[in-house]
Design a protein around this motif. Structure first.
Motif, mmCIF file in Angstrom:
data_model
loop_
_atom_site.group_PDB
_atom_site.id
_atom_site.type_symbol
_atom_site.label_atom_id
_atom_site.label_comp_id
_atom_site.label_asym_id
_atom_site.label_seq_id
_atom_site.Cartn_x
_atom_site.Cartn_y
_atom_site.Cartn_z
ATOM 1 N N LYS A 15 0.832 -1.206 0.000
ATOM 2 C CA LYS A 15 0.000 0.000 0.000
ATOM 3 C C LYS A 15 0.865 1.255 0.000
ATOM 4 N N LEU A 16 1.990 1.213 0.705
ATOM 5 C CA LEU A 16 2.890 2.365 0.772
ATOM 6 C C LEU A 16 3.535 2.642 -0.583
ATOM 7 N N VAL A 17 4.141 1.622 -1.188
ATOM 8 C CA VAL A 17 4.911 1.848 -2.417
ATOM 9 C C VAL A 17 4.021 2.148 -3.615
ATOM 10 N N GLU A 18 2.756 1.736 -3.545
ATOM 11 C CA GLU A 18 1.834 2.032 -4.654
ATOM 12 C C GLU A 18 1.566 3.530 -4.788
ATOM 13 N N GLN A 19 1.866 4.316 -3.760
ATOM 14 C CA GLN A 19 1.649 5.762 -3.805
ATOM 15 C C GLN A 19 2.808 6.524 -4.443
ATOM 16 N N VAL A 20 3.890 5.834 -4.737
ATOM 17 C CA VAL A 20 5.091 6.479 -5.252
ATOM 18 C C VAL A 20 5.001 6.630 -6.763
ATOM 19 N N GLN A 21 5.361 7.823 -7.242
ATOM 20 C CA GLN A 21 5.426 8.077 -8.679
ATOM 21 C C GLN A 21 6.787 7.630 -9.186
ATOM 22 N N ARG A 22 6.778 6.637 -10.066
ATOM 23 C CA ARG A 22 8.031 6.070 -10.544
ATOM 24 C C ARG A 22 8.651 6.940 -11.627
ATOM 25 N N GLN A 23 9.979 7.064 -11.595
ATOM 26 C CA GLN A 23 10.717 7.796 -12.617
ATOM 27 C C GLN A 23 11.177 6.878 -13.732
ATOM 28 N N GLN A 24 11.409 5.622 -13.393
ATOM 29 C CA GLN A 24 11.789 4.650 -14.395
ATOM 30 C C GLN A 24 11.358 3.278 -13.907
ATOM 31 N N GLY A 29 11.038 -8.412 -13.206
ATOM 32 C CA GLY A 29 11.031 -9.408 -12.154
ATOM 33 C C GLY A 29 11.185 -8.831 -10.757
ATOM 34 N N TYR A 30 11.548 -7.546 -10.645
ATOM 35 C CA TYR A 30 11.713 -6.910 -9.342
ATOM 36 C C TYR A 30 10.836 -5.665 -9.281
ATOM 37 N N GLY A 31 10.168 -5.477 -8.175
ATOM 38 C CA GLY A 31 9.338 -4.292 -7.994
ATOM 39 C C GLY A 31 9.920 -3.373 -6.947
ATOM 40 N N LEU A 32 9.328 -2.187 -6.831
ATOM 41 C CA LEU A 32 9.817 -1.199 -5.872
ATOM 42 C C LEU A 32 9.699 -1.710 -4.440
ATOM 43 N N LEU A 33 8.685 -2.500 -4.152
ATOM 44 C CA LEU A 33 8.521 -3.043 -2.803
ATOM 45 C C LEU A 33 9.747 -3.870 -2.411
ATOM 46 N N ALA A 34 10.151 -4.793 -3.277
ATOM 47 C CA ALA A 34 11.298 -5.653 -2.981
ATOM 48 C C ALA A 34 12.592 -4.852 -2.948
ATOM 49 N N VAL A 35 12.729 -3.888 -3.861
ATOM 50 C CA VAL A 35 13.939 -3.065 -3.903
ATOM 51 C C VAL A 35 14.094 -2.278 -2.598
ATOM 52 N N THR A 36 13.014 -1.618 -2.172
ATOM 53 C CA THR A 36 13.072 -0.801 -0.951
ATOM 54 C C THR A 36 13.365 -1.659 0.271
ATOM 55 N N ARG A 37 12.673 -2.773 0.384
ATOM 56 C CA ARG A 37 12.927 -3.660 1.520
ATOM 57 C C ARG A 37 14.375 -4.133 1.537
ATOM 58 N N THR A 38 14.919 -4.460 0.374
ATOM 59 C CA THR A 38 16.298 -4.951 0.303
ATOM 60 C C THR A 38 17.292 -3.883 0.717
ATOM 61 N N TRP A 86 16.891 6.970 -5.793
ATOM 62 C CA TRP A 86 16.860 8.065 -4.823
ATOM 63 C C TRP A 86 15.559 8.857 -4.910
ATOM 64 N N HIS A 87 15.023 9.059 -6.108
ATOM 65 C CA HIS A 87 13.793 9.845 -6.242
ATOM 66 C C HIS A 87 12.630 9.131 -5.546
ATOM 67 N N GLU A 88 12.511 7.820 -5.748
ATOM 68 C CA GLU A 88 11.445 7.057 -5.111
ATOM 69 C C GLU A 88 11.616 7.022 -3.589
ATOM 70 N N LEU A 89 12.851 6.871 -3.133
ATOM 71 C CA LEU A 89 13.081 6.839 -1.686
ATOM 72 C C LEU A 89 12.751 8.174 -1.043
ATOM 73 N N GLU A 90 13.004 9.261 -1.746
ATOM 74 C CA GLU A 90 12.655 10.591 -1.227
ATOM 75 C C GLU A 90 11.151 10.702 -1.008
ATOM 76 N N GLN A 91 10.373 10.181 -1.937
ATOM 77 C CA GLN A 91 8.918 10.185 -1.778
ATOM 78 C C GLN A 91 8.482 9.287 -0.626
ATOM 79 N N LEU A 92 9.146 8.141 -0.500
ATOM 80 C CA LEU A 92 8.793 7.221 0.586
ATOM 81 C C LEU A 92 9.071 7.823 1.960
ATOM 82 N N VAL A 93 10.130 8.634 2.072
ATOM 83 C CA VAL A 93 10.409 9.316 3.334
ATOM 84 C C VAL A 93 9.228 10.195 3.724
ATOM 85 N N THR A 94 8.698 10.946 2.768
ATOM 86 C CA THR A 94 7.539 11.804 3.043
ATOM 87 C C THR A 94 6.320 10.977 3.443
ATOM 88 N N LEU A 95 6.078 9.882 2.726
ATOM 89 C CA LEU A 95 4.921 9.035 3.016
ATOM 90 C C LEU A 95 5.036 8.390 4.394
#
Length: 285
Positions: A15-24, A29-38, A86-95
């Motif tokens: 639910k958290l990562v679905e709110q992020v606007q992706r830049q690329q 095979g890998y999504g933002l959820l798995a990347v952030t957790r890793t 970094w752009h996605e992580l910046e948004q996740l910090v705000t969320l």
């Protein structure tokens, strides 16, 4: 389940990562959820080397599975993650900052500050200045509450003045405070427009005088909390290991993963213990 795994899988959810606007788009095979957790798992486990992280995930496939990885990424993929997100992580910090404020209703303060990430050997480093003098490197611009929990953060090169990204550090709390670097009329107006009261240290140079006014007593009582947050980020989360990566994108990804780690720790402890704790050694499963 290890402490780090429990924290990242509990706090970093779909639910958290679905709110992020992706830049690329990430690798197939890998999504933002798995990347952030890793990335957060690596910081919590102090596995800052790509080679060591690859070995850890290869030897412990159940860890990779819990993180949401369909397979162990190769070293080139892990290196790419450390530069691209970094752009996605910046948004996740705000969320996550907003999620924390919802959980901890009644928080009074957003306290602004920056801290240097010195690395004169990085090709993207720039000369900047702090109260301690000149340095060459980057800056983490951060805001936190009165318990040193990060609310907002972003990374710039060292030559960017603190006031430039200040608007992006504002969070919806009744009071906003900062040192003399944030003494700007436009910023105070913006703070009041969001319904907050500004408490900023007077900068006499802005008025061309040398008469400095006293620090507001309300701010003086909590100002050290953002300095504490900066110290925890650099010395306990990042372990002063930001020189292990080179380039602005890699520095920003690394530093923001550290901020997210502290937010995840605070939120996990609010959910399980009722109050925020920023040190992994104090977390109980």
């Amino acid at each position: 389940m290890t402490t780090a795994l429990a924290i990242v899988t509990t706090v970093i959810d779909k639910k958290l990562v679905e709110q992020v606007q992706r830049q690329q788009r990430g690798p197939k095979g890998y999504g933002l959820l798995a990347v952030t957790r890793t990335l957060l798992y690596a910081v919590m486990e102090e596995v800052f080397s790509t080679r060591k992280l690859h070995r850890r995930l290869g030897k412990k496939p159940w860890v990779a599975q819990k993180l949401g990885l369909p397979r162990c990424p190769d070293k080139r993929t892990l290196d790419r993650w450390k530069r691209r997100y970094w752009h996605e992580l910046e948004q996740l910090v705000t969320l996550l900052g907003d999620r924390y404020l919802i959980l901890q209703r009644g928080r009074e303060w957003t306290i602004l500050d920056s801290t240097p990430l010195e690395d004169p050997n990085d090709p993207d480093a720039r000369v900047g200045y702090t109260s301690r003098g000149e340095f060459k490197g980057f800056k983490v611009h951060q805001s936190c509450d009165e318990h040193s929990v990060p609310l907002r953060a972003l990374v710039t090169t060292g030559n960017i003045h603190d006031s430039v990204p200040a608007a992006q550090l504002l969070a919806p709390t009744p009071r906003v405070g900062g040192d003399a670097g944030y003494d700007a009329a436009w910023l105070k107006k913006l703070i009041m427009q969001q319904g907050s009261t500004p408490y900023v240290v007077h900068n006499p140079r802005r008025e061309g005088t040398h008469a400095k006014r006293p620090t507001p007593p309300e701010l003086k009582a909590v100002r050290f909390k953002v300095e504490e947050a900066n110290s925890i980020l650099k010395n306990e989360a990042l372990r002063r290991a930001w020189t292990h990566v080179k380039g602005y994108a890699a520095k920003a990804t690394f530093a923001l993963a550290g901020v997210l780690t502290l937010q995840a720790l605070a939120i996990y402890n609010v959910l399980t213990r009722g109050w925020p704790v920023l040190r992994l050694s104090e977390v109980r499963i």
